[in-house]
Structure formats: C-alpha cells, structure tokens
Design an enzyme around this catalytic site. Structure first.
Site, PDB file in Angstrom:
ATOM      1  N   SER A  50       0.766  -1.277   0.020  1.00  0.00           N
ATOM      2  CA  SER A  50      -0.071   0.001  -0.059  1.00  0.00           C
ATOM      3  C   SER A  50       0.781   1.067  -0.045  1.00  0.00           C
ATOM      4  CB  SER A  50      -1.021  -0.052   1.258  1.00  0.00           C
ATOM      5  OG  SER A  50      -1.723  -1.153   1.064  1.00  0.00           O
TER       6      SER A  50
HETATM    7  N1  SAM Z   1      -0.320  -5.200   4.035  1.00  0.00           N
HETATM    8  C1  SAM Z   1       0.302  -5.488   2.730  1.00  0.00           C
HETATM    9  C2  SAM Z   1       1.537  -4.731   2.596  1.00  0.00           C
HETATM   10  O1  SAM Z   1       2.105  -4.068   3.651  1.00  0.00           O
HETATM   11  O2  SAM Z   1       2.485  -5.108   1.625  1.00  0.00           O
HETATM   12  C3  SAM Z   1      -0.502  -4.925   1.504  1.00  0.00           C
HETATM   13  C4  SAM Z   1      -1.596  -5.866   1.450  1.00  0.00           C
HETATM   14  S1  SAM Z   1      -2.234  -5.928  -0.331  1.00  0.00           S
HETATM   15  C5  SAM Z   1      -3.059  -4.297  -0.513  1.00  0.00           C
HETATM   16  C6  SAM Z   1      -3.446  -6.987   0.068  1.00  0.00           C
HETATM   17  C7  SAM Z   1      -3.242  -8.682   0.392  1.00  0.00           C
HETATM   18  O3  SAM Z   1      -4.371  -9.185   0.874  1.00  0.00           O
HETATM   19  C8  SAM Z   1      -2.735  -9.404  -0.734  1.00  0.00           C
HETATM   20  O4  SAM Z   1      -1.483  -9.889  -0.336  1.00  0.00           O
HETATM   21  C9  SAM Z   1      -3.651 -10.418  -0.853  1.00  0.00           C
HETATM   22  O5  SAM Z   1      -3.256 -11.665  -1.160  1.00  0.00           O
HETATM   23  C10 SAM Z   1      -4.269 -10.309   0.663  1.00  0.00           C
HETATM   24  N2  SAM Z   1      -5.388 -11.144   0.685  1.00  0.00           N
HETATM   25  C11 SAM Z   1      -6.537 -10.983  -0.045  1.00  0.00           C
HETATM   26  N3  SAM Z   1      -7.799 -11.610   0.543  1.00  0.00           N
HETATM   27  C12 SAM Z   1      -7.221 -12.312   1.630  1.00  0.00           C
HETATM   28  C13 SAM Z   1      -7.798 -13.225   2.548  1.00  0.00           C
HETATM   29  N4  SAM Z   1      -8.904 -13.793   2.414  1.00  0.00           N
HETATM   30  N5  SAM Z   1      -6.911 -13.558   3.653  1.00  0.00           N
HETATM   31  C14 SAM Z   1      -5.802 -13.218   3.693  1.00  0.00           C
HETATM   32  N6  SAM Z   1      -5.194 -12.362   2.828  1.00  0.00           N
HETATM   33  C15 SAM Z   1      -5.728 -11.727   2.001  1.00  0.00           C
END
Ligand code: SAM
Length: 205
Positions: free
Chosen positions: A52
C-alpha cells in the site's frame, strides 16, 4: 516520505511518524522497484497484489488508535511492510495472507529486520484468527463487500476494526468500534481503492 507525504497530509501521531521513519520500506519491495520504494503510491509485489501507499498505511494505523499494549490482527500480509510498521506500535501483531509465496517472502523480510512480535499465518483472513482472539485492533488491507462477521465477533470490547468496504472500483474506509456484543459505532474515514479480500466472508473467486 514522512515530511512530504505524512505530516503534510495531517498525520500527527508521533509514534506513527517514528514507526514509518524507522521501517526500511525498500526491503519489502521487489528488486526492480526498489528505487520507487518511498514514492507516494502503491507498488506491485507480484501475484496481482500491492504494497500500500505509505500515507494509507499511516492513515489506517492512526485511525485504529493503537496503544503499546494492543493485540493486533492484520488481514492481508502482502509484503509484510504494514505488519512491520504496526509491530512498532502494538505489543503483538498477527497477520494472515492467503497467497503462500507472499507469506513466505514476508516472513523472511520480517526476519531480516529482526521482528520478534509479528506472526505470519497462511489462510483465509476473512475468517479472522479465532485461536488468538479477541483483538484490540483488526486492520484489513484488502477490500470487502461488507465487514466480515467473524472479524466483528473477534474484536474485544472497545476494539476497532478498520476496513475498506465497497465494490471493486472504490471503497469507503470504515472504522467499527465495538461498544458491546452486537453493538458497533461506525465511522467513515476516507475513500480508498484496495485489491479485493478473497475469502468465505469477502469476495468469492
Ligand atoms: N499489507 C500489505 C503490505 O504491507 O504489503 C499490503 C496488502 S495488499 C494491498 C492486500 C493483500 O491481501 C494481498 O497480499 C492479498 O493476497 C491479501 N488477501 C486478499 N484476500 C485475503 C484473505 N482472505 N486472507 C488473507 N489475505 C488476503
């Protein structure tokens, strides 16, 4: 980054500003994009996912009112960067990622900076982490059609859930504060755009 992207946009909490200044964001960014690590936008981390924008990381942290004694759950580990920032603010951080190679990379990045209060789990974060509940703060870094019931249930009394809720194009960043079982105060904080939360209580594939 701290001066021009965070302070200039109204992030005031000195603990958050210090945490954002302390964590080396470039370590969490893939090699070809390292030069852009401190720029004012999200970056691709592979598998269609993103790390993000710095301001959003700070904004969500500030909105969730983290104290040093907090037990915190992050949904969507991605690169591990946000979890590293949160670990400077909370007592313990549990973080869940559904894509295994991202979870593994995040673990090694967090090990590299010697974080001992962050625990990475692989799984469907829309269901929370029942074994470690209740949580003082839950931060969801992916967009959901609504706040998952499991996450609301796993909040402690007084706990805060910060989550983007909306469709694929745009979402409202919401904060749910648990007043009592089944009783939540909801605040609209911002308009944001996140990748989808894919899971039983998020979007289905
Ligand atoms: N917090 C992260 C960072 O610091 O890099 C950025 C996160 S990215 C915007 C969103 C993440 O949520 C992705 O890596 C995606 O694979 C994960 N995601 C989506 N659905 C999910 C779920 N049900 N459980 C866990 N992770 C999930």
């Amino acid at each position: 980054m701290v001066e021009h992207q965070l302070k200039a946009r109204g992030i005031k909490d000195s603990r958050i500003l210090s945490a954002m200044g302390a964590i080396p964001r470039h370590l969490f960014v893939p090699e070809p994009l390292k030069e852009q690590a401190y720029e004012d936008h999200p970056l691709a981390i592979g598998y269609g996912q993103t790390i993000s924008q710095p301001y959003i990381v700070a904004r969500m942290a500030e909105a969730s009112l983290i104290t040093p004694s907090c037990k915190l759950l992050e949904i969507g580990t991605g690169s591990g960067y946000n979890a590293a920032v949160l670990s400077e603010l909370a007592k313990v951080v549990y973080t869940i990622e559904r894509i295994e190679p991202l979870a593994e990379d995040a673990k090694s990045h967090l090990k590299e900076i010697q974080k001992s209060n962050v625990f990475v789990f692989l799984g469907d974060g829309s269901l929370g982490l029942i074994d470690k509940a209740p949580f003082d703060v839950i931060i969801v870094t992916a967009a959901s059609p609504e706040a998952p019931k499991s996450l609301l249930n796993q909040l402690a009394k007084g706990g805060r859930l910060v989550i983007p809720v909306g469709d694929a194009l745009t979402q409202k960043l919401l904060r749910y504060t648990k007043k009592a079982e089944g009783d939540f105060e909801v605040a609209v904080l911002d308009f944001v755009r996140f990748v989808p939360l894919i899971g039983k209580e998020g979007w289905t594939l």
